[in-house]
Scaffold this active site. Structure first.
Site, short mmCIF file in Angstrom:
data_model
loop_
_atom_site.label_atom_id
_atom_site.label_comp_id
_atom_site.label_asym_id
_atom_site.label_seq_id
_atom_site.Cartn_x
_atom_site.Cartn_y
_atom_site.Cartn_z
N PRO A 89 18.51 58.22 29.35
CA PRO A 89 18.06 58.10 27.96
C PRO A 89 19.23 58.14 26.95
O PRO A 89 19.08 57.67 25.84
CB PRO A 89 17.15 59.31 27.76
CG PRO A 89 16.82 59.82 29.11
CD PRO A 89 17.92 59.38 30.03
N GLU A 116 14.18 66.47 34.58
CA GLU A 116 14.86 66.46 33.28
C GLU A 116 16.18 65.69 33.32
O GLU A 116 16.78 65.41 32.29
CB GLU A 116 15.12 67.89 32.80
CG GLU A 116 13.86 68.64 32.41
CD GLU A 116 13.02 67.90 31.38
OE1 GLU A 116 13.50 67.69 30.26
OE2 GLU A 116 11.87 67.52 31.70
N ARG A 154 16.86 36.92 36.86
CA ARG A 154 16.36 35.66 36.29
C ARG A 154 17.47 34.83 35.67
O ARG A 154 17.29 33.65 35.40
CB ARG A 154 15.22 35.91 35.31
CG ARG A 154 15.63 36.55 34.00
CD ARG A 154 14.43 37.03 33.24
NE ARG A 154 13.37 36.03 33.15
CZ ARG A 154 13.41 34.93 32.39
NH1 ARG A 154 14.47 34.67 31.67
NH2 ARG A 154 12.40 34.10 32.36
N ASP A 169 16.90 30.11 27.49
CA ASP A 169 16.78 31.48 26.98
C ASP A 169 18.03 31.88 26.24
O ASP A 169 17.97 32.41 25.13
CB ASP A 169 16.55 32.48 28.11
CG ASP A 169 15.08 32.54 28.54
OD1 ASP A 169 14.26 31.85 27.91
OD2 ASP A 169 14.78 33.27 29.49
#
Ligand code: 9D3
Length: 252
Positions: A89, A116, A154, A169
């Site tokens: 995170p 955690e 991809r 893209d």
């Protein structure tokens, strides 16, 4: 290209990657996926992968030793040069430029944490890069690892049936896509825009570009600041803004 994923849920990662575009790319041999479960590298009867945090507090922490031994096993197959990425995170936010850089590396070892987090000493000793997928809280690093693999695979040459979809893209990179339509011509009283049925390729391209600008202005105006825009695009945007203002006088 190869991906080695260190995870407590190897079957989850394998199942998701085996579907759709990534599954076909794997069948074509465009990449290899191997998984390594830290639980297989424990030595106690309970096969313990977590422990209580020093200093107290809620939750558990992934133990150093099973992670380090799983990583050593992965490196024996992937090679010592493989970049080690921890899905975290606190990491750098994943975006297309980061994906495009990783596409040019021969492979990587992805660490998916649970609880955690993992013992900080494992990160200090073994992790080259930390990557987050956004500012929201998930239950672990598996979904972010799968998301990263999907975004990279991809872009591999031959991964998409349609030869230049990935190219397109990255060509459209910076703007949102235009709307798409397929048969039938009328559905629920709504028609396919006339220009798309005209066969007039120049008008179709111009229409799609304007629609891409319109969608971006409506949903993600922040993207226009970094997008690669022509003078014509800028004139179109000014015209679209006047249109939007007359629809909704409150907005900018
Ligand atoms: C209370 C502090 N939390 C940190 C934000 C604890 C915490 C929550 C969730 C620690 C780890 C996790 C599990 N998340 C991931 O492993 C993760 C993640 C995410 O939650 N959001 C966005 N990107 C990622 S990449 C890995």
């Amino acid at each position: 290209m190869r991906f080695d994923v260190i995870t407590l849920f190897p079957e989850l990662v394998r199942q998701v990657i085996s579907c759709g575009v990534t599954g076909r790319a794997a069948e074509k041999g465009l990449f290899k996926l191997a998984t390594w479960n830290p639980r297989d590298y424990t030595h106690d009867v309970h096969r313990t992968v977590d422990d209580r945090p020093y200093g107290g507090g809620p939750g558990m922490v992934m133990r150093y030793q099973p992670l380090a031994d799983a990583l050593a096993a992965a490196k024996r197959e992937a090679g010592d040069e493989a970049k080690v990425i921890y899905l975290s995170p606190r990491g750098r936010r994943l975006d297309q430029p980061l994906v495009n850089r990783l596409v040019r590396t021969p492979g990587m070892i992805l660490i998916a944490g649970r609880y955690e987090g993992i013992d900080e000493r494992f990160i200090e000793a073994h992790v080259d890069e930390e990557i987050s997928v956004g500012d929201f809280v998930l239950s672990g690093g598996e979904l972010p690892a799968m998301l990263l693999i999907d975004a990279i695979v991809r872009q591999l040459p031959g991964a998409l049936g349609h030869a230049d979809s990935a190219q397109q893209d990255s060509f459209m990179d910076g703007l949102l896509d235009c709307p798409h339509y397929s048969r039938p011509e009328v559905v629920a009283g709504r028609e396919v825009p006339e220009v798309l049925r005209s066969g007039h390729h120049e008008r179709i391209s111009a229409w799609r570009r304007e629609q891409a600008l319109r969608q971006t202005l409506k949903w993600r105006p922040d993207l226009l600041e970094k997008a690669d825009l022509s003078d014509e695009d800028r004139r179109t945007i000014e015209r679209l803004k006047r249109g939007l203002r007359s629809e909704n006088p409150e907005a900018g």
